[in-house]
Design a protein around this motif. Structure first.
Motif, PDB file in Angstrom:
ATOM      1  N   THR A   1       4.226  -3.996   1.484  1.00  0.00           N
ATOM      2  CA  THR A   1       3.116  -4.804   0.992  1.00  0.00           C
ATOM      3  C   THR A   1       3.610  -5.745  -0.099  1.00  0.00           C
ATOM      4  O   THR A   1       4.667  -5.542  -0.710  1.00  0.00           O
ATOM      5  CB  THR A   1       1.992  -3.919   0.444  1.00  0.00           C
ATOM      6  OG1 THR A   1       2.525  -3.067  -0.583  1.00  0.00           O
ATOM      7  CG2 THR A   1       1.402  -3.060   1.558  1.00  0.00           C
ATOM      8  N   SER A   2       2.815  -6.777  -0.352  1.00  0.00           N
ATOM      9  CA  SER A   2       3.219  -7.780  -1.349  1.00  0.00           C
ATOM     10  C   SER A   2       3.158  -7.247  -2.775  1.00  0.00           C
ATOM     11  O   SER A   2       3.755  -7.815  -3.687  1.00  0.00           O
ATOM     12  CB  SER A   2       2.316  -9.018  -1.229  1.00  0.00           C
ATOM     13  OG  SER A   2       0.957  -8.647  -1.434  1.00  0.00           O
ATOM     14  N   ALA A   3       2.444  -6.149  -2.986  1.00  0.00           N
ATOM     15  CA  ALA A   3       2.371  -5.496  -4.305  1.00  0.00           C
ATOM     16  C   ALA A   3       2.311  -4.002  -4.070  1.00  0.00           C
ATOM     17  O   ALA A   3       2.240  -3.528  -2.946  1.00  0.00           O
ATOM     18  CB  ALA A   3       1.139  -5.983  -5.070  1.00  0.00           C
ATOM     19  N   SER A   4       2.335  -3.241  -5.133  1.00  0.00           N
ATOM     20  CA  SER A   4       2.276  -1.797  -4.996  1.00  0.00           C
ATOM     21  C   SER A   4       0.983  -1.414  -4.279  1.00  0.00           C
ATOM     22  O   SER A   4      -0.108  -1.876  -4.632  1.00  0.00           O
ATOM     23  CB  SER A   4       2.329  -1.141  -6.381  1.00  0.00           C
ATOM     24  OG  SER A   4       2.309   0.255  -6.257  1.00  0.00           O
ATOM     25  N   SER A   5       1.084  -0.586  -3.244  1.00  0.00           N
ATOM     26  CA  SER A   5      -0.062  -0.264  -2.407  1.00  0.00           C
ATOM     27  C   SER A   5      -0.944   0.809  -3.032  1.00  0.00           C
ATOM     28  O   SER A   5      -0.463   1.744  -3.693  1.00  0.00           O
ATOM     29  CB  SER A   5       0.405   0.220  -1.040  1.00  0.00           C
ATOM     30  OG  SER A   5      -0.691   0.586  -0.227  1.00  0.00           O
ATOM     31  N   SER A   6      -2.266   0.654  -2.805  1.00  0.00           N
ATOM     32  CA  SER A   6      -3.231   1.649  -3.300  1.00  0.00           C
ATOM     33  C   SER A   6      -3.637   2.616  -2.201  1.00  0.00           C
ATOM     34  O   SER A   6      -4.528   3.446  -2.396  1.00  0.00           O
ATOM     35  CB  SER A   6      -4.492   0.926  -3.826  1.00  0.00           C
ATOM     36  OG  SER A   6      -5.114   0.196  -2.777  1.00  0.00           O
ATOM     37  N   LEU A   7      -2.997   2.536  -1.046  1.00  0.00           N
ATOM     38  CA  LEU A   7      -3.317   3.425   0.063  1.00  0.00           C
ATOM     39  C   LEU A   7      -2.801   4.830  -0.219  1.00  0.00           C
ATOM     40  O   LEU A   7      -1.911   5.030  -1.066  1.00  0.00           O
ATOM     41  CB  LEU A   7      -2.708   2.885   1.368  1.00  0.00           C
ATOM     42  CG  LEU A   7      -3.224   1.529   1.834  1.00  0.00           C
ATOM     43  CD1 LEU A   7      -2.430   1.035   3.045  1.00  0.00           C
ATOM     44  CD2 LEU A   7      -4.720   1.603   2.160  1.00  0.00           C
ATOM     45  N   SER A   8      -3.382   5.813   0.523  1.00  0.00           N
ATOM     46  CA  SER A   8      -2.981   7.212   0.343  1.00  0.00           C
ATOM     47  C   SER A   8      -2.637   7.814   1.693  1.00  0.00           C
ATOM     48  O   SER A   8      -3.069   7.335   2.762  1.00  0.00           O
ATOM     49  CB  SER A   8      -4.113   8.015  -0.297  1.00  0.00           C
ATOM     50  OG  SER A   8      -4.486   7.470  -1.536  1.00  0.00           O
TER      51      SER A   8
END
Length: 561
Positions: A299-306
């Motif tokens: 991803t273009s930035a740190s991902s917030s997915l889990s």
């Protein structure tokens, strides 16, 4: 009589004399070509063929002999006058004799020629005979030829008529040909123009649509296109857009390439009801390697997915990585998904997600959590609250902010979960629930299954009779009386009813009894309120319906008597 056949004769003084003989034949008739008439001793016949060729020679010889005779006669006369002249005459006679001898020799030669001429004549006769025979054959052939000629003439006449018709058609054909030529000239001009346009189109197509790989940037890029024939794609067909898909086939064949018989494969439909979080941008995709590494995206930035999140990817190049995936783990901007080379997809929960990426870089695809609805044919591993759902059984699940664990329990679609019309009617007018009306007092406690009830002025259900002053028929008791018991109220519903008096036959109309409250009768009453109940549709029941009759419930107020 002497025979003169084949003898050389001379004519002297009107007599015919054979050379070397003193026999004479006096000619009393005349000569004709090739024959003569005459009489004389010693003549048996002179063949015509013997003198035929001598005409010319005999004529000359006759003249000479005649002259000699004249000389001889004169000599005799002169001899009488002068003996001296006789000697001379003798000499002349000798000369004449010599001439005669010469003539005889010539005649002999002529006779040989005559023989040859005869032979030629015979040959000519034979030839003539053959010619006559040939002429006869030729005549027959000529007759046949005439017949053929007549037939040919008839054919020629028919051909001439046909030729005349053909000529007319040829004229018309010529006119058509002229028109066709004009059209062909115009077509040629159009074809010439088309060739030029085709050359330009080919150049455009060559540049815009390579045989392998590449991106379509020609006339079709960014515009609508219509194809009148079939479009065959050797590979995955990925479409993007927000328009409806119109399909004329009655069925959509899913999982048509499945040849695995060892285990069932789930199949169905997924619906992204709405996004349940903010979209993240995937800039690169890494393909999984069997038994080595799992598929992942950056991803273009740190991902917030889990881990466990179900995400939808859209907007990848050529749509090759679009679809639903289950997150396996997240480290900073690296999101690993379940699939080939990593953690396997849980087929008991999420058999509908994908398990592999196509390697891509320089991407701007969207990664989003979703509220997800799924309709599937079970693979035998999907479970509901009672356990595994049999393979092939339809089931469904909806999950907001969907995760893998959201699909631990599905809902199977079975006959038990979909009420039948009979069940609905038996339950009352409300689908899935029974109508309950309270029974009160001694009347209510006396109600049994099959009794007819009406709504009284106090709002309670009571046994009906023809003597009621108000209210209307409400329903039929489904069980014994008592407060809060069930009644059937749906018009057109088949209800087991209590009958008093004569037993009804199928098709009989039933009415509210005048003497037994809550019961129906076959004979219409002649006093009180006339209320039709319905129509008997069967024979008396047994068991739980013992003594009751099936009736099509059709309540209707008719009159006050």
């Amino acid at each position: 009589m002497a025979n003169y056949n084949d003898q050389l004769l001379v004519i002297v003084g009107g007599k015919i004399q054979k050379i070397g003989s003193s026999d004479n034949l006096t000619i009393t008739g005349g000569f004709t070509a090739g024959s003569f008439t005459g009489s004389g001793s010693g003549l048996t016949g002179i063949p015509t063929s013997g003198v035929t060729g001598l005409d010319s020679a005999l004529s000359t010889l006759t003249s000479d002999v005649s002259n000699a005779q004249s000389d001889a006669t004169q000599a005799i006369s002169d001899a009488a006058i002068a003996d001296g002249k006789a000697v001379a005459a003798q000499a002349d006679a000798d000369a004449a004799q010599s001439t005669a001898d010469s003539a005889a020799a010539a005649a002999s030669v002529a006779d040989g020629k005559a023989v040859a001429a005869q032979a030629d004549a015979d040959a000519a006769q034979s030839t003539a005979d053959a010619a006559a025979a040939a002429a006869s054959v030729a005549d027959g052939k000529a007759v046949a030829a005439q017949a053929d000629a007549d037939a040919a003439q008839s054919t020629a006449d028919a051909a001439a008529a046909a030729a005349s018709v053909a000529d007319g058609k040829a004229v018309a054909a010529q006119a058509d040909a002229d028109s066709a030529q004009t059209a062909a000239d115009a077509a040629q001009a159009d074809a010439t123009l088309a060739i030029g346009n085709a050359a330009l189109a080919q150049a455009t197509a060559d540049a815009a649509l390579p045989l392998a790989g590449g991106t379509l940037t020609g006339p079709l890029a960014g515009t609508s296109a219509s194809f009148s024939g079939d479009v065959v794609v050797q590979g995955n067909l990925i479409t993007k857009g927000s328009v409806d898909v119109l399909i004329s086939d009655s069925f959509i064949d899913l999982n048509s390439g499945n040849t695995v018989s060892a285990s069932a494969t789930a199949g169905g439909l997924t619906v992204n009801v709405k996004a349940s979080g903010s979209a993240e941008t995937a800039t690169a995709f890494v393909a999984g390697v069997l038994a080595t590494s799992a598929p992942s995206l950056t991803t273009s930035a740190s991902s917030s997915l889990s881990a466990g999140d179900i995400v939808q990817i859209s907007g990848s190049a050529d749509g090759k990585n679009d679809g639903l995936f289950v997150v396996a783990s997240v480290v900073g901007s690296t999101v690993t998904i379940k699939g080939i080379g990593g953690s396997a997809i849980d087929l008991a929960k999420t058999p509908f997600v994908q398990n592999q990426f196509v390697a891509q870089t320089a991407q701007t695809a969207s990664v989003t959590k979703v509220d997800l609805a799924v309709l599937a044919a079970s693979n035998g591993l999907i479970s509901d609250s009672a356990g595994a759902i049999p393979a092939g059984t339809w089931c469904y699940k909806y999950a907001a902010a969907a995760t893998e664990s959201s699909f631990s329990v599905w809902t199977a679609i079975t006959a038990a979960s979909v009420p039948t019309l009979s069940q609905v009617l038996t339950a009352g007018s409300m689908i899935g629930a029974d109508n309950e009306i309270g029974f009160t007092g001694a009347v209510a406690s006396a109600a049994v299954k099959g009794d007819l009830l009406y709504v009284a002025s106090d709002g309670e259900a009571k046994l009906i009779s023809t003597a009621i002053a108000g209210g209307e028929l409400d329903g039929v008791a489904l069980e014994a009386g008592g407060s809060g018991k069930k009644i059937a109220t749906v018009v057109g519903q088949k209800i087991w009813m209590g009958i008093t008096g004569a037993a009804p036959a199928i098709g009989d109309l039933l009415y509210v009894s005048t003497t037994a409250p809550g019961k129906a009768v076959v004979t219409a009453p002649n006093s009180g309120r006339l209320i039709k109940v319905g129509k008997c549709v069967g024979s008396v029941g047994s068991g739980a319906n013992s003594g009751l009759y099936p009736v099509l419930f059709q309540p209707q107020y008719l009159a006050d008597l």
